[in-house]
Structures are given as structure tokens and as C-alpha cells.
Design an enzyme around this catalytic site. Structure first.
Site, PDB file in Angstrom:
ATOM      1  N   PRO A  93     -17.451   7.245   6.505  1.00 18.39           N
ATOM      2  CA  PRO A  93     -16.477   7.455   7.583  1.00 18.39           C
ATOM      3  C   PRO A  93     -16.044   6.138   8.237  1.00 18.39           C
ATOM      4  O   PRO A  93     -14.980   6.046   8.825  1.00 18.39           O
ATOM      5  CB  PRO A  93     -17.251   8.316   8.608  1.00 18.39           C
ATOM      6  CG  PRO A  93     -18.401   8.883   7.868  1.00 18.39           C
ATOM      7  CD  PRO A  93     -18.757   7.895   6.802  1.00 18.39           C
ATOM      8  N   GLU A 120     -27.715   9.314   7.996  1.00 19.59           N
ATOM      9  CA  GLU A 120     -26.927   8.402   8.838  1.00 19.59           C
ATOM     10  C   GLU A 120     -26.394   7.235   8.029  1.00 19.59           C
ATOM     11  O   GLU A 120     -25.787   6.324   8.575  1.00 19.59           O
ATOM     12  CB  GLU A 120     -27.807   7.875   9.991  1.00 19.59           C
ATOM     13  CG  GLU A 120     -28.305   8.960  10.934  1.00 19.59           C
ATOM     14  CD  GLU A 120     -27.172   9.854  11.401  1.00 19.59           C
ATOM     15  OE1 GLU A 120     -27.263  11.085  11.203  1.00 19.59           O
ATOM     16  OE2 GLU A 120     -26.176   9.316  11.940  1.00 19.59           O
ATOM     17  N   ARG A 162      -6.406  10.348 -12.458  1.00 22.96           N
ATOM     18  CA  ARG A 162      -5.085  10.863 -12.865  1.00 22.96           C
ATOM     19  C   ARG A 162      -4.088   9.728 -13.053  1.00 22.96           C
ATOM     20  O   ARG A 162      -3.033   9.911 -13.645  1.00 22.96           O
ATOM     21  CB  ARG A 162      -4.547  11.878 -11.869  1.00 22.96           C
ATOM     22  CG  ARG A 162      -4.228  11.327 -10.499  1.00 22.96           C
ATOM     23  CD  ARG A 162      -3.813  12.432  -9.554  1.00 22.96           C
ATOM     24  NE  ARG A 162      -2.481  12.958  -9.846  1.00 22.96           N
ATOM     25  CZ  ARG A 162      -1.348  12.357  -9.500  1.00 22.96           C
ATOM     26  NH1 ARG A 162      -1.361  11.180  -8.888  1.00 22.96           N
ATOM     27  NH2 ARG A 162      -0.181  12.921  -9.772  1.00 22.96           N
ATOM     28  N   ASP A 177       6.672   7.902  -9.967  1.00 16.90           N
ATOM     29  CA  ASP A 177       7.673   6.854 -10.042  1.00 16.90           C
ATOM     30  C   ASP A 177       7.953   6.349  -8.622  1.00 16.90           C
ATOM     31  O   ASP A 177       8.124   7.153  -7.699  1.00 16.90           O
ATOM     32  CB  ASP A 177       8.951   7.490 -10.641  1.00 16.90           C
ATOM     33  CG  ASP A 177      10.110   6.503 -10.639  1.00 16.90           C
ATOM     34  OD1 ASP A 177      11.003   6.655 -11.439  1.00 16.90           O
ATOM     35  OD2 ASP A 177      10.082   5.580  -9.800  1.00 16.90           O
TER      36      ASP A 177
END
Ligand SMILES: COC(=O)COc1cccc(COC(=O)c2cn[nH]c2)c1
Length: 251
Positions: A93, A120, A162, A177
Site C-alpha cells: 500500500p 504489517e 497481456r 494503440d
């Protein structure tokens, strides 16, 4: 691309064997290996965490298992990148944003190692030590806290995978594109429609069946612009007006 994932829940990575990424792995475009961090513990309870120095809630992941796990993974150098060190990606995070641009940058790497933190977090010395022998990227997939990095790894491996040559069919790859609306670095995707022409009394915008491709491109850009203004106005500030004009000329 070689992808190693170090985690206390290797079974969490099973979805990487399914669909797009799974098929890419079957075709040898990706070599994904999950490693159980507990394989590098030596006590009967296979301990990976302990209480934080300085006090405070929760537990911190101990450095020793991580050091030995990274040593073992690094010792197994993939033949396709004997000279290039891997990049260590740590979902957290408190990381820099994981964006489409970052995904594209990481897609250029021949070898990624993902470290899945839990509790943690991982003892800071693990990251500091790793940075002396490889590139380290601490990356956030969003402003919320997960129980661990595994889900973020699924997100990142899909976003990166991908983009690899040969993974997407031709149809989808055109979507990225740089001038196509919806490429994340510019505008959000507008509405999409397919057959039937009428569904439960709802029809398709006439422009889309007009055959006027210039007008259709303009309409789609207007829709993308409106959606971006409504959902992500801050992205409009980043739009290069010249590129916008260029898009009009291209239509
Ligand atoms: C040095 O890095 C670490 O110690 C990482 O430690 C942790 C601890 C708890 C949870 C996570 C998983 O990442 C997220 O929650 C996350 C990523 N993006 N948005 C939320 C990671």
C-alpha cells in the site's frame, strides 16, 4: 518472461494457470513459478513472522526466510537472461502507483520476482539488501489495504502478461494503440454495443450503424471525453491538446 512469486500461500497463484495467462504459459511465453516462503524456515512451526521492534500492533515478516528464498530463486538463473538481473516487485500500500505505463515498462523485463508481503509487512532490511543486487519496485495497485500481496500479484501479472508479444489476439491488441480512446494514459473507454439491434426495447445509437466512420470516431471520442470528465476529471488535465487535435485530423 520468467516470473517467480514468493508467498506463504502459493495456492493463491493458481488462477495464473487459467485463461489468457495460463494459455500464454502453456505456449511458453511465460514461465511462472510459485514458491512457498515456509520452505526456507527451519523451525518446527515454520515461523515467518515476529513482533515489531518499537512495539505496535500486528506482526512483521522475519528477514531470514526471505533472504534464503531470494538466494535460492536467484541461484536458479533462467537461460534467457543470464546477464540481466531480475526486477524484484513488492506489492505494498505504501508503494509508487502501478499504472499501465509501469506495466509496459515491466513487460520489457526478462525476469520478474514478486515478493508477497503479509501482516504489517516485510522487514525493511530484506528490501535494502535486495536493492544491492537487483532493481526493486515497491508498487501499489490502489489506495486500500489487502491482507497480502498475492491478489496484487494476480493483477500485475495479468496487466503485464497481456502486453507480451503473442499473448493477446490481434483484435484486443489494437485497443492499446496509443491513439485509441480508452488507452489508460488518455481517456476512459466509452460505451460499447453489439447485436441484437434492439434488446428489451432499447436500441443502439444510430451513429454506430450509419457507416460514417469519421462521424463514428468523433462520436466515440466525445463519449470517452464525457465519461472521463464525469468519472476521472483529473485525467483530462494530463491530456495533450495537440494529440487531441491530431486525433481529430486522424479521424
Ligand atoms: C515492503 O513491502 C511490504 O512490506 C509489503 O507488505 C504488505 C503488507 C500487507 C499487505 C500487502 C499487500 O499489498 C497491499 O495491500 C496493496 C498493494 N497495493 N495496494 C494495496 C503488503
Amino acid at each position: 518472461m520468467r516470473v517467480d512469486v514468493i508467498t506463504i500461500f502459493p495456492e493463491y497463484l493458481a488462477p495464473l494457470g487459467v485463461s489468457l495467462i495460463g494459455k500464454a504459459a502453456d505456449r511458453g511465453l511465460l514461465d511462472i513459478r510459485a514458491h512457498d516462503l515456509r520452505d526456507w524456515t527451519h523451525d518446527v512451526h515454520r515461523t515467518v513472522d515476529d513482533t515489531p521492534y518499537g512495539g505496535g500492533p500486528g506482526m512483521v515478516m522475519k528477514p531470514e526466510p526471505w533472504g534464503e528464498a531470494l538466494d535460492a530463486v536467484l541461484a536458479d538463473v533462467p537461460p534467457e537472461s543470464p546477464e540481466l538481473p531480475p526486477t524484484l516487485v513488492v506489492p505494498t500500500p505504501s508503494g509508487r502507483p502501478f499504472t499501465q505505463a509501469k506495466a509496459a515498462q515491466l513487460a520489457e523485463s526478462p525476469w520478474l520476482i514478486f515478493a508477497c508481503g503479509r501482516y504489517e509487512g516485510i522487514d525493511r532490511r530484506v528490501i535494502d539488501a535486495a536493492a544491492e543486487r537487483m532493481a526493486v519496485e515497491e508498487l501499489s495497485i490502489g489506495d486500500y489495504v489487502l491482507a497480502g500481496g498475492e491478489v496484487a500479484v494476480l493483477v500485475m501479472v495479468e496487466a503485464i502478461g497481456r502486453l507480451l508479444p503473442g499473448v493477446l489476439g490481434n483484435a484486443e491488441s489494437a485497443r492499446d494503440d496509443s491513439f485509441a480512446a480508452g488507452a489508460m494514459e488518455s481517456l476512459l473507454e466509452g460505451p460499447a454495443y453489439t447485436k441484437p439491434a434492439e434488446w428489451r426495447g432499447r436500441t443502439v445509437p444510430e451513429i454506430l450503424t450509419s457507416g460514417n466512420h469519421g462521424a463514428i470516431a468523433r462520436w466515440r471520442r466525445e463519449q470517452a471525453f464525457a465519461r472521463t470528465a464525469a468519472h476521472r476529471p483529473e485525467l483530462l488535465a494530463r491530456l495533450d491538446p495537440a494529440a487531441l487535435d491530431k486525433r481529430d485530423r486522424l479521424a
